[in-house]
Design a protein around this motif. Structure first.
Motif, PDB file in Angstrom:
ATOM      1  N   UNK A  89       0.821  -1.211   0.000  1.00 54.68           N
ATOM      2  CA  UNK A  89       0.000   0.000   0.000  1.00 54.68           C
ATOM      3  C   UNK A  89       0.853   1.260   0.000  1.00 54.68           C
ATOM      4  N   UNK A  90       1.883   1.301   0.843  1.00 53.91           N
ATOM      5  CA  UNK A  90       2.712   2.508   0.901  1.00 53.91           C
ATOM      6  C   UNK A  90       3.588   2.648  -0.345  1.00 53.91           C
ATOM      7  N   UNK A  91       3.956   1.526  -0.949  1.00 60.55           N
ATOM      8  CA  UNK A  91       4.686   1.582  -2.224  1.00 60.55           C
ATOM      9  C   UNK A  91       3.795   2.204  -3.299  1.00 60.55           C
ATOM     10  N   UNK A  92       2.525   1.808  -3.307  1.00 60.38           N
ATOM     11  CA  UNK A  92       1.570   2.375  -4.264  1.00 60.38           C
ATOM     12  C   UNK A  92       1.402   3.879  -4.040  1.00 60.38           C
ATOM     13  N   UNK A  93       1.357   4.281  -2.772  1.00 59.88           N
ATOM     14  CA  UNK A  93       1.228   5.711  -2.459  1.00 59.88           C
ATOM     15  C   UNK A  93       2.469   6.464  -2.918  1.00 59.88           C
ATOM     16  N   UNK A  94       3.644   5.906  -2.645  1.00 58.92           N
ATOM     17  CA  UNK A  94       4.892   6.555  -3.054  1.00 58.92           C
ATOM     18  C   UNK A  94       4.946   6.744  -4.565  1.00 58.92           C
ATOM     19  N   UNK A  95       4.575   5.706  -5.300  1.00 59.03           N
ATOM     20  CA  UNK A  95       4.646   5.772  -6.757  1.00 59.03           C
ATOM     21  C   UNK A  95       3.508   6.602  -7.354  1.00 59.03           C
ATOM     22  N   UNK A  96       2.517   6.936  -6.530  1.00 59.50           N
ATOM     23  CA  UNK A  96       1.452   7.815  -7.008  1.00 59.50           C
ATOM     24  C   UNK A  96       1.941   9.251  -7.170  1.00 59.50           C
ATOM     25  N   UNK A  97       3.153   9.546  -6.693  1.00 62.14           N
ATOM     26  CA  UNK A  97       3.713  10.887  -6.882  1.00 62.14           C
ATOM     27  C   UNK A  97       3.901  11.211  -8.362  1.00 62.14           C
ATOM     28  N   UNK A 127       5.627   8.211   2.872  1.00 63.46           N
ATOM     29  CA  UNK A 127       5.458   6.820   2.440  1.00 63.46           C
ATOM     30  C   UNK A 127       6.760   6.039   2.573  1.00 63.46           C
ATOM     31  N   UNK A 128       7.903   6.680   2.312  1.00 61.59           N
ATOM     32  CA  UNK A 128       9.198   6.004   2.486  1.00 61.59           C
ATOM     33  C   UNK A 128       9.447   5.666   3.955  1.00 61.59           C
TER      34      UNK A 128
END
Length: 200
Positions: A89-97, A127-128
């Motif tokens: 989930x947090x990887x998805x949020x990070x890559x949503x940048x 997110x990181x």
């Protein structure tokens, strides 16, 4: 998981092991002023590197969810599975940048406004930070679980080391090489014979 699923997961992990260092080395090579300056500079352009960024995020989410699904057959691995889903989930949020890149490209903005920059930094660093925390806890949970196979223990050790290095900030750049090593171990884990993956 079926043998086909295992090979797909292994292929995703192996491909990610190749693309991850390529992307981040070129990303950090944009400037010598650190991650924040590189991110701000990257937000002002929308090119093939942004598509690669999305692909890397999709592969990483796929790998974590596949591993979570794979751990269904292991005893007492529920906590590890939940943490893997949180990591995804947090990887998805990070890559949503990447949405910031798209927004700036569509609005033809050549400069990064203060508000946009702050929001992008909060999303990226937040997110990181969460990923580092979840990865560290996941690694510890796996290492204390006596029922998990040796290769997953090796993967967990590498992930824990990555988390520690990420917390130091100064040595976090070494994860560009350490993470692919962990992914290759995970790739091997996925393709092991089914009987070796079952709980004894």
């Amino acid at each position: 998981m079926t043998s086909r699923d295992n090979f797909i997961s292994a292929g995703a992990a192996a491909l990610l092991a190749v693309l991850f260092p390529f992307y981040w080395i070129t990303f950090l090579g944009q400037t010598f002023d650190g991650f924040e300056a590189a991110l701000k500079q990257d937000l002002l352009t929308f090119n093939w590197r942004d598509l690669l960024f999305v692909l890397i995020g999709a592969l990483e989410v796929c790998v974590y969810l596949s591993l979570s699904n794979h751990l269904k057959s292991h005893f007492n691995a529920r906590s590890a599975r939940i943490l893997l889903c949180a990591m995804a989930a947090v990887v998805a949020i990070f890559h949503s940048t990447v949405l910031f890149d798209i927004y700036l490209a569509l609005t033809n903005q050549n400069t990064l406004s203060e508000i946009t920059g702050i929001v992008a930094m909060v999303v990226a660093f937040g997110s990181l930070g969460l990923y580092t925390l979840f990865a560290a806890v996941f690694s510890i949970v796996c290492l204390i679980n006596k029922h998990l196979p040796p290769l997953l223990k090796v993967f967990s050790v590498l992930m824990l080391l990555m988390s520690i290095l990420q917390m130091t900030l100064v040595l976090s750049f070494t994860n560009v090489f350490l993470f692919p090593a962990a992914l290759l171990v995970l790739s091997i884990y996925f393709v092991k014979d089914k009987e070796e993956l079952e709980v004894i």
